[in-house]
Structures are given as C-alpha cells and as structure tokens.
Design a protein around this motif. Structure first.
Motif, mmCIF file in Angstrom:
data_model
loop_
_atom_site.group_PDB
_atom_site.id
_atom_site.type_symbol
_atom_site.label_atom_id
_atom_site.label_comp_id
_atom_site.label_asym_id
_atom_site.label_seq_id
_atom_site.Cartn_x
_atom_site.Cartn_y
_atom_site.Cartn_z
ATOM 1 N N ASN A 65 0.942 -1.265 0.006
ATOM 2 C CA ASN A 65 0.021 0.153 0.128
ATOM 3 C C ASN A 65 0.941 1.259 0.120
ATOM 4 O OD1 ASN A 65 -1.679 2.192 0.385
ATOM 5 N ND2 ASN A 65 -2.624 1.214 2.279
ATOM 6 N N SER A 66 1.295 1.945 -1.393
ATOM 7 C CA SER A 66 1.837 2.890 -1.226
ATOM 8 C C SER A 66 1.600 4.345 -0.760
ATOM 9 C CB SER A 66 2.437 3.222 -2.748
ATOM 10 O OG SER A 66 1.141 3.426 -3.538
ATOM 11 N N ASP A 67 0.226 4.154 -0.492
ATOM 12 C CA ASP A 67 -0.242 5.488 0.407
ATOM 13 C C ASP A 67 -0.005 5.380 1.817
ATOM 14 O OD1 ASP A 67 -3.278 5.132 -1.926
ATOM 15 O OD2 ASP A 67 -1.350 6.417 -2.170
ATOM 16 N N SER A 68 0.339 4.374 2.347
ATOM 17 C CA SER A 68 0.519 4.194 3.818
ATOM 18 C C SER A 68 1.984 4.615 3.968
ATOM 19 C CB SER A 68 -0.006 2.716 4.348
ATOM 20 O OG SER A 68 0.583 2.663 5.592
ATOM 21 N N PRO A 69 2.423 5.227 5.342
ATOM 22 C CA PRO A 69 3.670 5.313 5.698
ATOM 23 C C PRO A 69 4.499 4.197 5.910
ATOM 24 C CG PRO A 69 2.243 6.952 6.762
ATOM 25 C CD PRO A 69 1.432 5.967 6.005
ATOM 26 N N ASP A 70 3.485 3.069 6.544
ATOM 27 C CA ASP A 70 4.112 1.663 6.620
ATOM 28 C C ASP A 70 4.141 0.918 5.413
ATOM 29 O OD1 ASP A 70 3.151 -1.050 8.832
ATOM 30 O OD2 ASP A 70 5.036 -0.522 7.633
ATOM 31 N N THR A 71 5.231 0.830 4.709
ATOM 32 C CA THR A 71 5.381 0.115 3.398
ATOM 33 C C THR A 71 5.338 -1.323 3.595
ATOM 34 O OG1 THR A 71 7.883 0.142 3.473
ATOM 35 C CG2 THR A 71 6.722 2.147 2.495
ATOM 36 N N SER A 72 5.295 -1.809 4.721
ATOM 37 C CA SER A 72 5.346 -3.202 4.975
ATOM 38 C C SER A 72 3.721 -3.719 5.053
ATOM 39 C CB SER A 72 5.980 -3.810 6.185
ATOM 40 O OG SER A 72 5.435 -3.225 7.109
ATOM 41 N N LYS A 73 2.878 -2.747 5.087
ATOM 42 C CA LYS A 73 1.595 -3.025 5.219
ATOM 43 C C LYS A 73 0.965 -3.738 3.566
ATOM 44 C CE LYS A 73 -3.016 -1.124 6.595
ATOM 45 N NZ LYS A 73 -3.691 -0.177 7.251
ATOM 46 N N SER A 74 0.248 -4.862 3.780
ATOM 47 C CA SER A 74 -0.134 -5.558 2.607
ATOM 48 C C SER A 74 -1.734 -5.230 2.379
ATOM 49 C CB SER A 74 -0.250 -7.041 2.787
ATOM 50 O OG SER A 74 1.249 -7.312 2.871
ATOM 51 N N THR A 75 -1.885 -5.231 1.131
ATOM 52 C CA THR A 75 -3.422 -4.538 0.831
ATOM 53 C C THR A 75 -3.983 -6.186 0.444
ATOM 54 O OG1 THR A 75 -2.917 -3.207 -0.676
ATOM 55 C CG2 THR A 75 -4.622 -3.793 -0.941
ATOM 56 N N THR A 76 -5.217 -6.432 1.245
ATOM 57 C CA THR A 76 -6.003 -7.446 1.372
ATOM 58 C C THR A 76 -6.951 -7.532 0.206
ATOM 59 O OG1 THR A 76 -5.644 -7.567 3.802
ATOM 60 C CG2 THR A 76 -7.463 -8.898 2.902
ATOM 61 N N LEU A 77 -7.057 -8.274 -0.536
ATOM 62 C CA LEU A 77 -8.168 -8.668 -1.546
ATOM 63 C C LEU A 77 -9.220 -9.680 -1.262
ATOM 64 C CD1 LEU A 77 -5.864 -8.697 -4.656
ATOM 65 C CD2 LEU A 77 -6.885 -6.587 -3.654
ATOM 66 N N THR A 78 -10.520 -9.616 -1.722
ATOM 67 C CA THR A 78 -11.114 -10.496 -1.528
ATOM 68 C C THR A 78 -11.001 -11.716 -2.255
ATOM 69 O OG1 THR A 78 -13.071 -8.576 -1.032
ATOM 70 C CG2 THR A 78 -13.990 -10.826 -1.353
ATOM 71 N N PRO A 79 -10.744 -13.120 -1.475
ATOM 72 C CA PRO A 79 -10.368 -14.067 -2.408
ATOM 73 C C PRO A 79 -11.699 -14.738 -3.175
ATOM 74 C CG PRO A 79 -10.661 -14.577 0.173
ATOM 75 C CD PRO A 79 -10.702 -13.193 -0.057
ATOM 76 N N TYR A 80 -11.556 -15.420 -4.034
ATOM 77 C CA TYR A 80 -12.742 -15.708 -4.877
ATOM 78 C C TYR A 80 -12.370 -16.966 -5.782
ATOM 79 C CZ TYR A 80 -10.765 -13.399 -8.935
ATOM 80 O OH TYR A 80 -10.161 -12.919 -9.903
ATOM 81 N N ILE A 81 -13.286 -17.854 -5.947
ATOM 82 C CA ILE A 81 -13.407 -18.892 -7.166
ATOM 83 C C ILE A 81 -14.558 -18.555 -8.180
ATOM 84 C CG2 ILE A 81 -13.566 -21.213 -7.684
ATOM 85 C CD1 ILE A 81 -13.065 -22.080 -4.459
ATOM 86 N N ASN A 82 -14.186 -18.542 -9.490
ATOM 87 C CA ASN A 82 -15.023 -18.667 -10.556
ATOM 88 C C ASN A 82 -15.074 -19.835 -11.231
ATOM 89 O OD1 ASN A 82 -15.589 -15.928 -9.838
ATOM 90 N ND2 ASN A 82 -13.894 -15.073 -11.307
ATOM 91 N N LEU A 83 -16.364 -20.377 -11.549
ATOM 92 C CA LEU A 83 -16.724 -21.539 -12.287
ATOM 93 C C LEU A 83 -17.760 -21.511 -13.472
ATOM 94 C CD1 LEU A 83 -17.493 -23.842 -9.092
ATOM 95 C CD2 LEU A 83 -15.270 -23.687 -10.241
ATOM 96 N N PHE A 84 -17.494 -22.227 -14.241
ATOM 97 C CA PHE A 84 -18.687 -22.584 -15.473
ATOM 98 C C PHE A 84 -19.615 -23.359 -14.968
ATOM 99 C CE2 PHE A 84 -14.715 -22.039 -18.306
ATOM 100 C CZ PHE A 84 -14.970 -20.848 -19.087
ATOM 101 N N ASP A 85 -20.744 -23.071 -15.267
ATOM 102 C CA ASP A 85 -21.687 -24.137 -15.143
ATOM 103 C C ASP A 85 -21.605 -24.967 -16.646
ATOM 104 O OD1 ASP A 85 -23.007 -23.674 -12.798
ATOM 105 O OD2 ASP A 85 -24.608 -22.174 -13.655
ATOM 106 N N MET A 86 -21.950 -26.395 -16.453
ATOM 107 C CA MET A 86 -21.386 -27.368 -17.628
ATOM 108 C C MET A 86 -22.597 -28.244 -17.967
ATOM 109 S SD MET A 86 -17.656 -28.320 -17.251
ATOM 110 C CE MET A 86 -17.752 -29.250 -18.857
#
Length: 413
Positions: A65-86
């Motif tokens: 997170n380049s906007d934070s003074p703490d450059t070691s802080k990680s950005t957390t994303l929402t994990p996901y799975i995408n599937l086809f219906d078959m």
C-alpha cells in the motif's frame, strides 16, 4: 431409487462444509480490478499443450500500500473462485477441473489446482443436474467456497451462471482460454486517431484458407462502418461490379496499373508476406479497408492523388464489388491481388469532395475504423461462451438500441 440416491450424493455436502459456510467469503464473478492475478485451467483440454504460452497469467498486483507510511502493510483482496456451469453428454468421462475459470487468494495470487478441494458426485450415466463444490483455505484462514452446476445429458457446453452473466464476465472467461491475438495497427502508420478499441473473438482454425466471398461480405460491412463514421451513406453490393473487379484482378497480375479501369472508381492492391499471417476472412477484410484508408503504402505523391484510395472508399458508390485472389503462380511478384470497384462518379458534389481529398497536401481529418484486435481462441469451451455472449448482446440491443461505448468494444463474428 438408485437415481435418487445418486442425485443426493451430488448435491449434499458434509456437515463440516455447512459449518465452514459461516466463515466462507464468496465473491461474485470476476470481482475487483482486472489486474488481479487469476488461476486459469487451460491444460485439461486435448491438443492444448501450449495453452499456457498463449495466455500468460495476469501479473500479480503489488501487495504494498504505497499510500501508507508503513510500506510493509499489505493490501487485502477478497479471495474468490469462478466456475463455469457445464453440460456434458451421457457417459462422458467427468473431469471437474474443466469447470474452473479462476481462483485467487487474498494476496492476489492464483491458487494452484493442487490446493483446491473438489467434492460432489456426478454420475455420468444418469441424466440430471448435479453440483460440485470447490474450496480452498485462504492464507488468512478463511475457507473460500463456490458451487458449480453440471447437467448430465446434452451436448458439452460451458456457460457463465445466469445470475452473473455480463459482457465483462463472459469476455473475461474467454480471455482466460488459450488464445493468440493479432493487431494490425502497426501497419497503418498514417493513422493515429482511432475512435475506439475493439476485440473480435473468433475460433482458432489451424487449417484456415481465405474465402473470397466471405472476405467480400466482411469488406462491405467494414466499408459501410467506415462511411457511417464519416457521415456517408452505405454502399450496396453489386454482382456486376464484382465481375468487373474479378476481371481487373486478373489484369493487374501482369500490369499493376489503373490502365484497364475505364474510368471506374477503383482501388487495387497486392501483397506478399502479410495476408499469409492472418487467420480469418474478417481480419483480411479489415486489413484491406484500413490499408487503402491509411495510404501509407500509396506510391502517389502527397498533393497529387496520394489519398485517392481513401476518397474512393468514402465517396464512391452507390454500389461496389470486391475481388480477392491468390496468385496462381509463384513467378508473380505478389501472393495476393485484390480490387475494389464502384461506378464512375455521377454526383458532382461527391466527385469534388473525392478529388479534393485525393490531392490533399496534409492527412485529411477523417475517422478510421476502430483499432481492432482479432482474438483467436483455441478451446472447445469457446463456442458455448460465444453463443452466450451473442445472446446477451442481442438482449441488450433490444433493451437499449444505442448501447454504451463500453459495449461497443466487444465484437463477435
């Protein structure tokens, strides 16, 4: 009774999964930024050994997170799975990994297939609808789960679930399949003011051979699109103009000049080592229109007919014909020859505009076709997604005859 038990086996989950659901984060199809890395499953289709080299995984986004003074802080994303219906035919050997489009954890990394747990039974000899559960444990401890639907009994097909189907989700799924891209803009060095960018998705055909009739049909569509962009009326196709164009193509193989045009509105061309690298009639048609429009290869000097090809495309008509042929002999200078023919100008105002454009001393301020990338998809999954995308486009056009510009950036042949 046996069928009922097998169906239950396909849709019922272990109690532990129900408990885990409390902790599960389920993300909608293709969430977040398009720069998010994704796991793509391209190696389960036969004859796609080189799929990964065609579709490198998107770059993993910077976790800092380049906007934070703490450059070691990680950005957390929402994990996901995408599937086809078959849908699969009866008796087909079932491989659930074919359902997977992408799986991404909270750090933005693609999740390996070996780290994804797949549960559920699909009895391939019993018609019905069954479910498969995909899940992985995120680095933050969350269990990420997605359910996919499988219909047994029918032609093999792949679809984005209807509640998540959008132009973006379907085209993203297509982009995740093995594909190669072809963009011709580097050949049109005089053209910089493209009105937009488009992607045309086509099935890869390793045995492709140009078809003159299909090229002519696609050429008519492209030249009319060009004329519409520049406020001119569309052309109609003429068998007599095509016949004359065919005659002219034979003549220019031995005498590349306008000597035999007899005053008609004519553009002629020939090439070697260019069209050989194209993989569809539509791409060839686009090239012919844009090459004549661009005029980079026109030997006529600027100020003395240099922009004549473009003028004929925009102001010629009201009918046209096109001929395209491969050279019958390697002794000829070029591999392919082609000619655009329209009647002699009968409208003086259009003739005056064409003449002024042809002799312009600077590049005329006209609008080219969109900067188009032809995407050749090499996967049996493509046909189903292509049909779904066409259906969605048709539905959206019915609701909104003038779609938003973002919708126009997707074209399906």
């Amino acid at each position: 009774m046996t069928m009922f038990k097998d169906v239950l086996g396909g849709i019922m989950a272990p109690i532990q999964w129900v408990i885990n659901q409390v902790k599960t984060t389920i993300q909608g199809l293709f969430p977040g930024s398009s720069s998010t890395g994704a796991a793509t499953n391209n190696n389960n289709d036969k004859n796609h050994q080189n799929g990964d080299s065609k579709t490198p995984a998107p770059e993993t986004p910077d976790a800092t997170n380049s906007d934070s003074p703490d450059t070691s802080k990680s950005t957390t994303l929402t994990p996901y799975i995408n599937l086809f219906d078959m849908s699969i035919p009866l008796g087909t050997r079932w491989n659930p990994t074919k359902m997977l489009i992408a799986a991404v954890d909270s750090t933005g990394k693609a999740v390996s297939l070996s780290d994804i747990r797949i549960d559920g039974t699909v009895p391939v000899t019993l018609p019905g609808i069954y479910f498969q559960r995909f899940e992985f444990t995120d680095p933050n401890g969350t269990i990420v789960t997605k359910m996919g639907k499988v219909r047994v009994g029918g032609k093999e097909s792949y679809a984005i679930p209807s509640d998540s189907a959008t132009l973006a989700s379907i085209t993203n799924a297509i982009q995740a399949l093995p594909h190669t891209d072809s963009n011709l803009a580097s050949r049109f060095t005089s053209t910089t003011n493209y009105p937009s960018k488009e992607a045309v998705y086509l099935a890869a055909n390793p045995d492709f051979k140009p078809d003159a009739k299909e090229i002519a049909a696609d050429f008519l569509q492209y030249v009319n699109q060009l004329r519409t962009l520049n406020g001119q009326k569309p052309l109609t196709y003429s068998a007599s103009e095509e016949a004359f164009a065919t005659k002219r193509v034979q003549e220019i193989m031995t005498n590349f000049s306008h000597d035999g045009s007899h005053g008609s509105t004519e553009d002629i061309g020939a090439s070697k080592g260019i069209i050989e690298d194209m993989h569809s009639n539509q791409e060839i048609a686009y090239y012919l229109v844009m090459d004549w429009y661009d005029e980079s290869d026109n030997p006529e000097p600027i100020g003395d007919g240099h922009y004549g090809h473009r003028a004929n495309l925009l102001y010629g008509g009201p009918t046209m014909g096109l001929a395209f042929t491969q050279s019958p002999s390697e002794k000829n200078q070029y591999s392919y020859y082609y000619a655009f023919e329209a009647p002699t100008y009968s409208d003086k105002s259009l003739y005056d505009k064409a003449l002024a454009m042809a002799n312009a001393k600077t590049n005329p301020q006209t609008v080219p076709l969109p900067d188009t990338t032809f995407v050749y998809v090499d996967s049996p999954k493509f046909a189903s997604l292509q049909a779904q995308l066409k259906q969605l486009q048709t539905e959206q056009k019915a609701v909104a005859p003038n779609p938003a510009p973002a919708i126009k950036t997707v074209a399906i042949a």
